[in-house]
Design a protein around this motif. Structure first.
Motif, PDB file in Angstrom:
ATOM      1  N   UNK A  92      60.206 -13.635   4.041  1.00 27.48           N
ATOM      2  CA  UNK A  92      61.121 -12.766   3.297  1.00 27.48           C
ATOM      3  C   UNK A  92      62.308 -13.505   2.673  1.00 27.48           C
ATOM      4  N   UNK A  93      62.258 -14.834   2.613  1.00 28.03           N
ATOM      5  CA  UNK A  93      63.370 -15.590   2.034  1.00 28.03           C
ATOM      6  C   UNK A  93      63.566 -15.189   0.577  1.00 28.03           C
ATOM      7  N   UNK A  94      64.808 -14.925   0.198  1.00 31.14           N
ATOM      8  CA  UNK A  94      65.076 -14.501  -1.181  1.00 31.14           C
ATOM      9  C   UNK A  94      66.475 -14.918  -1.613  1.00 31.14           C
ATOM     10  N   UNK A  95      66.638 -15.075  -2.920  1.00 29.19           N
ATOM     11  CA  UNK A  95      67.922 -15.329  -3.557  1.00 29.19           C
ATOM     12  C   UNK A  95      68.268 -14.099  -4.381  1.00 29.19           C
ATOM     13  N   UNK A  96      69.419 -13.462  -4.093  1.00 29.29           N
ATOM     14  CA  UNK A  96      69.744 -12.250  -4.839  1.00 29.29           C
ATOM     15  C   UNK A  96      70.563 -12.574  -6.084  1.00 29.29           C
TER      16      UNK A  96
ATOM     17  N   UNK B   9      66.398 -23.703  -1.543  1.00 25.56           N
ATOM     18  CA  UNK B   9      66.396 -23.269  -0.149  1.00 25.56           C
ATOM     19  C   UNK B   9      65.370 -22.163   0.089  1.00 25.56           C
ATOM     20  N   UNK B  10      65.268 -21.230  -0.840  1.00 26.82           N
ATOM     21  CA  UNK B  10      64.253 -20.178  -0.715  1.00 26.82           C
ATOM     22  C   UNK B  10      62.864 -20.805  -0.660  1.00 26.82           C
ATOM     23  N   UNK B  11      62.619 -21.765  -1.547  1.00 27.21           N
ATOM     24  CA  UNK B  11      61.315 -22.435  -1.580  1.00 27.21           C
ATOM     25  C   UNK B  11      61.032 -23.135  -0.254  1.00 27.21           C
ATOM     26  N   UNK B  12      62.021 -23.849   0.276  1.00 30.87           N
ATOM     27  CA  UNK B  12      61.796 -24.579   1.524  1.00 30.87           C
ATOM     28  C   UNK B  12      61.623 -23.635   2.708  1.00 30.87           C
ATOM     29  N   UNK B  13      62.402 -22.554   2.739  1.00 29.34           N
ATOM     30  CA  UNK B  13      62.250 -21.576   3.817  1.00 29.34           C
ATOM     31  C   UNK B  13      60.866 -20.936   3.777  1.00 29.34           C
ATOM     32  N   UNK B  14      60.376 -20.662   2.582  1.00 29.36           N
ATOM     33  CA  UNK B  14      59.029 -20.095   2.466  1.00 29.36           C
ATOM     34  C   UNK B  14      57.975 -21.101   2.916  1.00 29.36           C
TER      35      UNK B  14
ATOM     36  N   UNK C  92      69.042 -14.821   1.677  1.00 31.08           N
ATOM     37  CA  UNK C  92      68.778 -14.083   2.912  1.00 31.08           C
ATOM     38  C   UNK C  92      67.390 -14.470   3.414  1.00 31.08           C
ATOM     39  N   UNK C  93      67.248 -14.563   4.731  1.00 28.65           N
ATOM     40  CA  UNK C  93      65.933 -14.851   5.317  1.00 28.65           C
ATOM     41  C   UNK C  93      65.933 -14.424   6.775  1.00 28.65           C
ATOM     42  N   UNK C  94      64.722 -14.277   7.351  1.00 28.61           N
ATOM     43  CA  UNK C  94      64.582 -13.837   8.736  1.00 28.61           C
ATOM     44  C   UNK C  94      63.622 -14.738   9.497  1.00 28.61           C
ATOM     45  N   UNK C  95      64.047 -15.159  10.681  1.00 22.65           N
ATOM     46  CA  UNK C  95      63.130 -15.750  11.656  1.00 22.65           C
ATOM     47  C   UNK C  95      62.756 -14.606  12.589  1.00 22.65           C
ATOM     48  N   UNK C  96      61.510 -14.108  12.523  1.00 24.98           N
ATOM     49  CA  UNK C  96      61.160 -12.893  13.274  1.00 24.98           C
ATOM     50  C   UNK C  96      61.204 -13.100  14.783  1.00 24.98           C
ATOM     51  N   UNK C  97      61.537 -12.044  15.481  1.00 21.95           N
ATOM     52  CA  UNK C  97      61.564 -12.059  16.936  1.00 21.95           C
ATOM     53  C   UNK C  97      60.187 -12.394  17.506  1.00 21.95           C
ATOM     54  N   UNK C  98      60.180 -13.107  18.626  1.00 22.63           N
ATOM     55  CA  UNK C  98      58.916 -13.382  19.316  1.00 22.63           C
ATOM     56  C   UNK C  98      59.002 -12.975  20.788  1.00 22.63           C
ATOM     57  N   UNK C  99      59.854 -12.000  21.066  1.00 26.11           N
ATOM     58  CA  UNK C  99      60.030 -11.535  22.442  1.00 26.11           C
ATOM     59  C   UNK C  99      59.874 -10.026  22.509  1.00 26.11           C
ATOM     60  N   UNK C 100      59.502  -9.539  23.686  1.00 30.64           N
ATOM     61  CA  UNK C 100      59.412  -8.093  23.897  1.00 30.64           C
ATOM     62  C   UNK C 100      60.766  -7.486  24.239  1.00 30.64           C
ATOM     63  N   UNK C 101      61.726  -8.322  24.534  1.00 31.32           N
ATOM     64  CA  UNK C 101      63.051  -7.819  24.870  1.00 31.32           C
ATOM     65  C   UNK C 101      63.758  -7.249  23.644  1.00 31.32           C
TER      66      UNK C 101
END
Length: 415
Positions: free
Chosen positions: A54-58, A43-48, A64-73
């Motif tokens: 920042x996808x990682x396996x602890x 899953x980390x590989x596919x997310x990357x 854990x992973x993040x889809x970064x914000x794309x809004x000014x709000x």
């Protein structure tokens, strides 16, 4: 928004389902089985590969992973969560997913064991899926749609959002957990690291279902102590803890307070494991009810049965220990009505009527809610869980992907 989109959620799911991630309730390690990390690494590989940096396996097996914000709000950080493990109730090794295209509405016989038939009479939801593409296992294992369907849907939604920056959203956190099936799914999760304010587990069943209520749950262990004597000289001396345990189980009610005799909002007392010798026997129970206060009553009832049975065996003794497992998440979610309201709005945007339901079970969201992360549960399409009859509709999975995307959008629009 999705008219020209080529969904890959089924292909993702089939790939994940073939990885054995069965958890082990008797293990003392975390995760309980190392093989859960095999899926985590994939899953980390596919997310990357889809662009998440920042996808990682602890070390505990969490992804854990993040889809970064794309809004000014300024938008609350939301999280989508699913679990990687499958239930130990049925083998998850060597799963062979089969796609039944344009399902004809009849019973489905599974090829590797013709005795295993998914019958419409026993699985009425299938009636609604005529014409869908249905995925099953081959008859010798569970399928693993619980909860690899949820994982596939979250990864697919992440891929869609990254490909479509015109869909505005805030920061979205992804969390994949181990050991949910044995009640330890969020035991070592790092909520500070996760950094979310609200969450949704993708671990529900039928199309449109959104769930804000689970059982409250305790575990009970009864330990029975007998007297071991050489059987050749045991008369009037030996007391078999195993026989006491057998009588205790036989004394449980046959017409109430068991999973096989209850439904809707009725609770139960359920023995799930027994082991023992003449000298000592242990019985593990799970106690469930939607009303937390009722657990104490069920446990008192069980204690009275135990004491009555043990009293018929002079020299025997027993102890009963209660351990809290999780609580009804509705106690928390009622304080944050927008979490459910936004989920229902997103489901309506998909063209489906939301169906508010209660779970006769628990999810990672139960414990997350009480850990400070309000977390209801959303449908994935997974049905007939924990056994060889498990199935999932590809079209339901596609609708779940769309629901995730619209839900991210709703949070941005309402902020």
């Amino acid at each position: 928004m999705f008219k020209q989109y080529q969904f890959k959620v089924a292909e993702r799911f089939i790939r994940y389902a073939q990885i054995d991630t069965e958890s082990d309730p008797m293990s003392e390690t975390f995760p309980s089985t190392a093989k859960q990390k095999d899926l985590g690494r994939l899953l980390v590989k596919e997310l990357q590969e889809i662009g998440i940096k920042d996808a990682e396996l602890d070390e505990h097996g969490y992804v854990y992973a993040t889809i970064p914000s794309n809004t000014d709000k300024k938008v609350p950080v939301i999280c989508f969560c699913s679990h990687m493990d499958t239930s130990s109730d049925c083998s998850g090794a060597n799963v062979k997913p089969i796609v039944h295209k344009n399902y004809d509405g009849g019973d489905i016989q599974l090829p590797d064991d013709p005795a295993i038939v998914i019958r419409v009479a026993e699985h009425p939801y299938l009636k609604e899926k005529k014409g869908d593409d249905i995925i099953t296992a081959s008859g010798t294992t569970l399928l693993g749609a619980d909860d690899k369907a949820g994982i596939a849907e979250i990864v697919e939604a992440a891929d869609f959002l990254l490909q479509h920056p015109e869909v505005k959203h805030g920061d979205i956190r992804i969390l994949f957990t181990p050991d949910e099936e044995i009640g330890k799914g969020v035991e070592k999760v790092n909520l500070d690291k996760l950094g979310a304010q609200f969450a949704y587990t993708m671990d529900g069943g039928e199309l449109g279902a959104v769930e804000d209520e689970t059982f409250s749950a305790d575990a009970v262990k009864i330990t029975i102590y007998g007297i071991s004597i050489h059987p050749g000289s045991a008369k009037n001396k030996l007391v078999s803890a195993m026989k006491v345990a057998g009588d205790l189980l036989a004394a449980l009610p046959k017409d109430m307070l068991s999973p096989e005799t209850t439904e809707d909002r009725e609770g139960f007392i359920h023995p799930v494991r027994m082991q023992g010798t003449v000298e000592k026997a242990e019985i593990d129970f799970i106690i469930r009810d939607f009303t937390t206060a009722a657990l104490e009553g069920h446990e008192g009832y069980l204690r009275r049965i135990m004491e009555k049975v043990v009293a018929t065996y002079p020299g025997a003794r027993a102890t009963l220990k209660v351990a809290e497992q999780y609580r009804n998440m509705k106690e928390v979610l009622d304080q944050y009505p927008q979490v459910m309201a936004y989920a229902e709005e997103a489901i309506r945007k998909v063209g489906v009527s939301p169906v508010k339901m209660s779970i006769r079970g628990g999810t990672d969201g139960s414990r997350l809610s009480f850990m400070g992360l309000p977390c209801p549960n959303i449908f994935t399409g997974e049905m007939a869980l924990h056994g060889k009859h498990e199935y999932v509709s590809i079209q339901d999975m596609q609708k779940a992907v769309q629901t995730i995307v619209y839900l991210a959008q709703v949070w941005e629009q309402r902020s």
